[in-house]
Design a protein around this motif. Structure first.
Motif, PDB file in Angstrom:
ATOM      1  N   CYS A 173      29.682 -15.256  12.847  1.00  0.00           N
ATOM      2  CA  CYS A 173      31.108 -15.305  12.529  1.00  0.00           C
ATOM      3  C   CYS A 173      31.852 -16.152  13.554  1.00  0.00           C
ATOM      4  O   CYS A 173      31.977 -15.758  14.713  1.00  0.00           O
ATOM      5  N   GLU A 196      25.695  -8.989  13.710  1.00  0.00           N
ATOM      6  CA  GLU A 196      26.588 -10.125  13.540  1.00  0.00           C
ATOM      7  C   GLU A 196      26.910 -10.757  14.880  1.00  0.00           C
ATOM      8  O   GLU A 196      27.235 -10.063  15.852  1.00  0.00           O
ATOM      9  N   ASP A 228      26.544  -8.236  17.792  1.00  0.00           N
ATOM     10  CA  ASP A 228      26.957  -6.852  17.583  1.00  0.00           C
ATOM     11  C   ASP A 228      26.003  -6.160  16.624  1.00  0.00           C
ATOM     12  O   ASP A 228      25.559  -6.759  15.630  1.00  0.00           O
ATOM     13  N   ALA A 250      39.552 -11.061  18.503  1.00  0.00           N
ATOM     14  CA  ALA A 250      39.239  -9.678  18.842  1.00  0.00           C
ATOM     15  C   ALA A 250      40.406  -9.026  19.582  1.00  0.00           C
ATOM     16  O   ALA A 250      40.925  -9.578  20.551  1.00  0.00           O
ATOM     17  N   GLN A 287      29.340 -12.629  17.159  1.00  0.00           N
ATOM     18  CA  GLN A 287      30.760 -12.927  17.354  1.00  0.00           C
ATOM     19  C   GLN A 287      30.817 -14.144  18.285  1.00  0.00           C
ATOM     20  O   GLN A 287      30.478 -14.049  19.465  1.00  0.00           O
ATOM     21  N   THR A 288      31.216 -15.285  17.763  1.00  0.00           N
ATOM     22  CA  THR A 288      31.168 -16.518  18.533  1.00  0.00           C
ATOM     23  C   THR A 288      32.347 -17.405  18.166  1.00  0.00           C
ATOM     24  O   THR A 288      33.184 -17.050  17.343  1.00  0.00           O
ATOM     25  N   THR A 342      31.604 -13.394  23.471  1.00  0.00           N
ATOM     26  CA  THR A 342      30.581 -13.919  22.585  1.00  0.00           C
ATOM     27  C   THR A 342      29.334 -13.049  22.695  1.00  0.00           C
ATOM     28  O   THR A 342      28.792 -12.875  23.779  1.00  0.00           O
ATOM     29  N   SER A 351      31.861  -6.970   8.563  1.00  0.00           N
ATOM     30  CA  SER A 351      32.474  -7.737   9.649  1.00  0.00           C
ATOM     31  C   SER A 351      33.610  -6.959  10.255  1.00  0.00           C
ATOM     32  O   SER A 351      34.036  -5.967   9.700  1.00  0.00           O
ATOM     33  N   ALA A 392      35.612 -15.360  15.845  1.00  0.00           N
ATOM     34  CA  ALA A 392      35.762 -13.911  15.966  1.00  0.00           C
ATOM     35  C   ALA A 392      36.161 -13.490  17.371  1.00  0.00           C
ATOM     36  O   ALA A 392      36.864 -12.499  17.562  1.00  0.00           O
ATOM     37  N   VAL A 393      35.738 -14.227  18.379  1.00  0.00           N
ATOM     38  CA  VAL A 393      36.009 -13.833  19.758  1.00  0.00           C
ATOM     39  C   VAL A 393      37.495 -13.939  20.066  1.00  0.00           C
ATOM     40  O   VAL A 393      38.104 -13.029  20.628  1.00  0.00           O
ATOM     41  N   ARG A 408      31.395 -16.782   6.924  1.00  0.00           N
ATOM     42  CA  ARG A 408      30.394 -16.707   7.993  1.00  0.00           C
ATOM     43  C   ARG A 408      29.090 -17.332   7.524  1.00  0.00           C
ATOM     44  O   ARG A 408      28.876 -17.501   6.326  1.00  0.00           O
TER      45      ARG A 408
END
Length: 277
Positions: free
Chosen positions: A194, A145, A211, A201, A147-148, A208, A277, A197-198, A180
């Motif tokens: 997604c 996934e 994962d 976190a 994470q961005t 970014t 996720s 997400a950053v 997503r």
């Protein structure tokens, strides 16, 4: 079980590899946590390299070139390409960067690149064994996934580079689901992008990135054992609509995630293929 060679559908994830500093430390950590066994693999110019085995299947690679190349310890997701040089050129034309290669590696060609938001990924032209995509058991990558910040912008970039959504055989498709962007192959989800997400976190070191989620029979037990093996828990175990997950770091700081294969309602249920996720 005997392995067979397999050529991934172009543009889809086909391999995961850890760029470590201390190969013995990495083998001790991941072997203890995920039950991996290891075998040496030819790496040509890139230094010592081993392949991780789970249940008789080759599921990941670990190389000790991070220090010599000046790269951070990190897991890299590789996407299949019919022509690594053409894919690398598409990365540049679409606003990304190519850090290494393409160059010969084992029996194929590989490159390391980054998307416009800075998430690193790999390009692979060649054949790889299918264990991590075909079996969902302990130690096998079950999901990847991104994470961005902007999933749609990322989907445009990867679509331009790898031709997502333009498979002539209609084996691959891209859709928006579960908050997503999801890439599916033959109806099965293989990757998610997604957005937002950053910022959400809990660990400020989570930037970014792509994962890798490794399957484990018990997320809480694996998180507890992580500390004893020299790692740390970056994001504690938590329930999600798709099961229990956690984010961990190995002894050198490499971030990865674990996912419980069991349904939250039925501990004896079979492994599922829903996104995590």
């Amino acid at each position: 079980m005997a392995e067979r060679t397999w050529r991934a559908l172009a543009g889809t994830p086909c391999w995961v590899s850890l760029m470590a500093r201390d190969l013995e430390m990495a083998q001790h950590f991941y072997g203890g946590l995920l039950g991996w066994e290891f075998r040496s693999a030819r790496s040509d110019r890139l230094g010592p390299y081993v392949e991780a085995m789970a249940g008789g299947w080759t599921v990941a690679g670990i190389g000790s070139m991070a220090q010599s190349l000046g790269f951070p310890v990190a897991w890299t997701v590789f996407f299949a390409a019919l022509d690594a040089d053409a894919a690398a050129q598409a990365v540049r034309e679409s606003g990304g960067t190519v850090a290494v290669g393409p160059l010969g590696f084992q029996d194929g060609r590989a490159a390391l690149a980054a998307d416009p938001a800075g998430a690193a990924f790999g390009i692979w032209q060649g054949e790889k064994t299918p264990g991590w995509r075909m079996r969902r058991s302990r130690g096998v990558p079950a999901w990847i996934e991104l994470q961005t910040r902007d999933a749609f912008a990322a989907a445009v970039f990867y679509g331009e580079v790898f031709g997502w959504g333009s498979d002539p055989d209609d084996r691959g498709d891209v859709a928006w689901e579960h908050d997503r962007v999801v890439l599916r192959v033959d109806g099965h989800p293989v990757a998610g992008l997604c957005g937002g997400a950053v910022e959400a976190a809990p660990d400020p070191r989570i930037r970014t990135r792509w994962d890798v989620f490794f399957a484990v029979p018990d997320v809480d037990d694996a998180a507890r054992r992580t500390v004893g093996l020299g790692g740390e828990v970056a994001v504690p175990p938590a329930d999600t609509p798709y099961g229990r997950v956690a984010a961990l770091r190995d002894g050198e700081g490499g971030l990865f995630r674990i996912a419980d294969l069991r349904s939250p309602d039925d501990p004896d249920s079979a492994p599922r293929t829903t996104p995590l996720s």
